[in-house]
Write a protein that holds these residues in place. Structure first.
Motif, short mmCIF file in Angstrom:
data_model
loop_
_atom_site.label_atom_id
_atom_site.label_comp_id
_atom_site.label_asym_id
_atom_site.label_seq_id
_atom_site.Cartn_x
_atom_site.Cartn_y
_atom_site.Cartn_z
N THR A 69 0.85 -1.19 0.00
CA THR A 69 0.00 0.00 0.00
C THR A 69 0.89 1.25 0.00
OG1 THR A 69 -1.64 -1.21 1.24
CG2 THR A 69 -1.84 1.19 1.26
N PRO A 70 0.65 2.16 -0.94
CA PRO A 70 1.49 3.37 -0.98
C PRO A 70 1.29 4.22 0.27
CG PRO A 70 0.14 3.19 -2.99
CD PRO A 70 -0.36 2.15 -2.03
N ARG A 71 2.35 4.85 0.71
CA ARG A 71 2.27 5.79 1.83
C ARG A 71 2.39 7.23 1.32
NH1 ARG A 71 5.87 5.24 6.14
NH2 ARG A 71 7.55 4.68 4.69
N PHE A 72 2.95 7.35 0.11
CA PHE A 72 3.08 8.66 -0.54
C PHE A 72 2.48 8.56 -1.94
CE2 PHE A 72 6.32 8.45 2.67
CZ PHE A 72 6.32 9.71 3.24
N CYS A 73 1.99 9.67 -2.45
CA CYS A 73 1.42 9.68 -3.79
C CYS A 73 2.54 9.49 -4.81
CB CYS A 73 0.69 10.99 -4.05
SG CYS A 73 0.13 11.12 -5.76
N PRO A 74 2.43 8.47 -5.68
CA PRO A 74 3.50 8.26 -6.67
C PRO A 74 3.53 9.32 -7.76
CG PRO A 74 1.80 6.53 -6.83
CD PRO A 74 1.40 7.43 -5.71
N GLN A 75 2.51 10.15 -7.83
CA GLN A 75 2.49 11.20 -8.86
C GLN A 75 2.97 12.55 -8.34
OE1 GLN A 75 2.14 10.62 -12.12
NE2 GLN A 75 2.02 8.46 -11.51
N CYS A 76 2.55 12.94 -7.13
CA CYS A 76 2.95 14.27 -6.63
C CYS A 76 3.83 14.19 -5.38
CB CYS A 76 1.72 15.14 -6.36
SG CYS A 76 0.83 14.75 -4.83
N GLY A 77 4.00 12.99 -4.83
CA GLY A 77 4.85 12.84 -3.65
C GLY A 77 4.16 13.24 -2.34
N THR A 87 3.46 5.59 -14.69
CA THR A 87 4.80 5.43 -14.13
C THR A 87 4.96 6.37 -12.93
OG1 THR A 87 5.61 4.92 -16.32
CG2 THR A 87 7.26 5.57 -14.68
N PRO A 88 5.36 5.85 -11.78
CA PRO A 88 5.53 6.72 -10.61
C PRO A 88 6.63 7.77 -10.84
CG PRO A 88 5.66 4.39 -10.00
CD PRO A 88 5.68 4.45 -11.50
N ARG A 89 6.42 8.93 -10.28
CA ARG A 89 7.46 9.97 -10.32
C ARG A 89 8.09 10.13 -8.94
NH1 ARG A 89 6.08 15.15 -12.06
NH2 ARG A 89 4.05 15.00 -11.04
N PHE A 90 7.35 9.64 -7.93
CA PHE A 90 7.86 9.66 -6.56
C PHE A 90 7.75 8.25 -5.98
CE2 PHE A 90 6.55 13.92 -7.54
CZ PHE A 90 7.53 14.73 -6.98
N CYS A 91 8.60 7.94 -5.04
CA CYS A 91 8.55 6.62 -4.41
C CYS A 91 7.30 6.53 -3.53
CB CYS A 91 9.80 6.39 -3.56
SG CYS A 91 9.70 4.85 -2.60
N PRO A 92 6.44 5.53 -3.77
CA PRO A 92 5.22 5.42 -2.95
C PRO A 92 5.49 4.99 -1.51
CG PRO A 92 5.27 3.70 -4.67
CD PRO A 92 6.49 4.54 -4.85
N GLN A 93 6.71 4.56 -1.21
CA GLN A 93 7.03 4.14 0.15
C GLN A 93 7.71 5.23 0.97
OE1 GLN A 93 5.77 1.44 1.58
NE2 GLN A 93 4.74 1.07 -0.37
N MET A 153 -0.95 1.33 -13.47
CA MET A 153 -0.84 2.71 -13.02
C MET A 153 0.16 3.46 -13.88
SD MET A 153 1.42 2.24 -9.47
CE MET A 153 1.59 3.95 -9.00
N GLY A 158 8.45 8.53 -0.52
CA GLY A 158 8.16 9.86 -1.07
C GLY A 158 9.34 10.48 -1.82
#
Lengths: 187, 187
Positions: free
Chosen positions: A3-11, B3-9, B1, B11
């Motif tokens: 589960t993501p803890r941060f947004c993968p698009q805006c951080g 492509t992530p720009r930030f790490c979802p774990q 999804m 940030g």
């Protein structure tokens, strides 16, 4: 993915569960940029490879459950067909170049979000060279299969069912899940 | 999804492509916390529902391609079996309570990372109530199907193939991809 803890698009770090407009399922939504996180089941592809009544199994060299036995199978990757993925997994895990005969299972494991698409295949070439995930691989007669050391319950169930059908001489497509499996004979 | 720009774990914003140890495919890896981003194909499930030689199609009410026709089908969700997902999609998109007869296709579209698992089903109840994704739905005789307005090429190909088999009175499992489709008759 976890589960993501941060947004993968805006951080951003403000992810909340909610129902997007028009959707039927709750999703994790970024309160900052509106990113919606979809999670979907993964496909595991592999093959039942039979040779003179014996079945190819691979012994795992790596965690989890090193030492247990599995059909050559693994996660389907982007850019592949199910057949390409199944033959790639066979090659990587057993060093066998195989050819697909027909599909055998569409088997769901909903509690871990997996679908097992398993094909019947024959070995064209057995190189004896395989990747680091495999300790060894062998063809087993049904009575010699180490049933109690088969890693995934789904794999065990699919293989058991297949051997029954092979003995009866009639193959179907095995569709089901951990609770109920059903062989569809296609007419 | 996307492509992530930030790490979802963590940030972090330093994501780079690389080959994780022991892996066979390049992945996006977070240089900060080591998170590895796996991307896998998605499963689309749905049904071919036939009634007296006619086939149920739904007209899309929403973008993309509003006005085009599709089989009732959609993305499989976590926690479902393929059969549950197919029947849910039929219900949401056509208001039909259906029962699955047998699997029909395992069809890959590798360039968009999708696998279409389509079942044969029969309608148990036709409520006429459907969700906002559907403008209308109808049963079409083969000669009336709006072939040029079918949204997904894969859906068109699966349905065409099925109608051929139905006319021949022999069903198989349709396995393939955009380039090559093959019907496996299971014996």
């Amino acid at each position: 993915m976890r589960t993501p803890r941060f947004c993968p698009q805006c951080g951003g770090s403000t992810l909340q569960r909610g129902l997007p407009p028009g959707d039927t399922h709750e999703r994790l939504i970024c309160m900052g940029c509106g990113y919606i996180h979809y999670e979907n089941p993964k496909v595991i592809t592999g093959c039942i490879i039979e040779q003179e009544g014996k079945y190819l199994l691979c012994q795992r060299a790596i965690a989890p459950q090193a030492g247990t036995w599995v059909l050559p199978a693994g996660f389907m990757e982007n850019g592949e067909t199910t057949e390409q993925a199944a033959l790639r997994e066979v090659w990587e895990e057993s060093g066998v170049r195989a050819e697909i005969l027909s599909p055998y299972s569409i088997f769901s494991v909903p509690k871990i979000n997996e679908v097992y698409i398993i094909f019947r295949a024959i070995a064209l070439e057995i190189t004896g060279q395989y990747g680091p995930e495999t300790a060894t691989c062998r063809f087993f007669a049904p009575e010699d299969i180490p049933w109690d050391s088969i890693y995934y319950p789904a794999i065990r169930q699919i293989l058991e069912r297949y051997i029954c059908e092979r003995q009866a001489g009639v193959y179907g497509i095995y569709v089901g899940n951990d609770d109920t499996g059903m062989v569809h004979f296609i007419h």
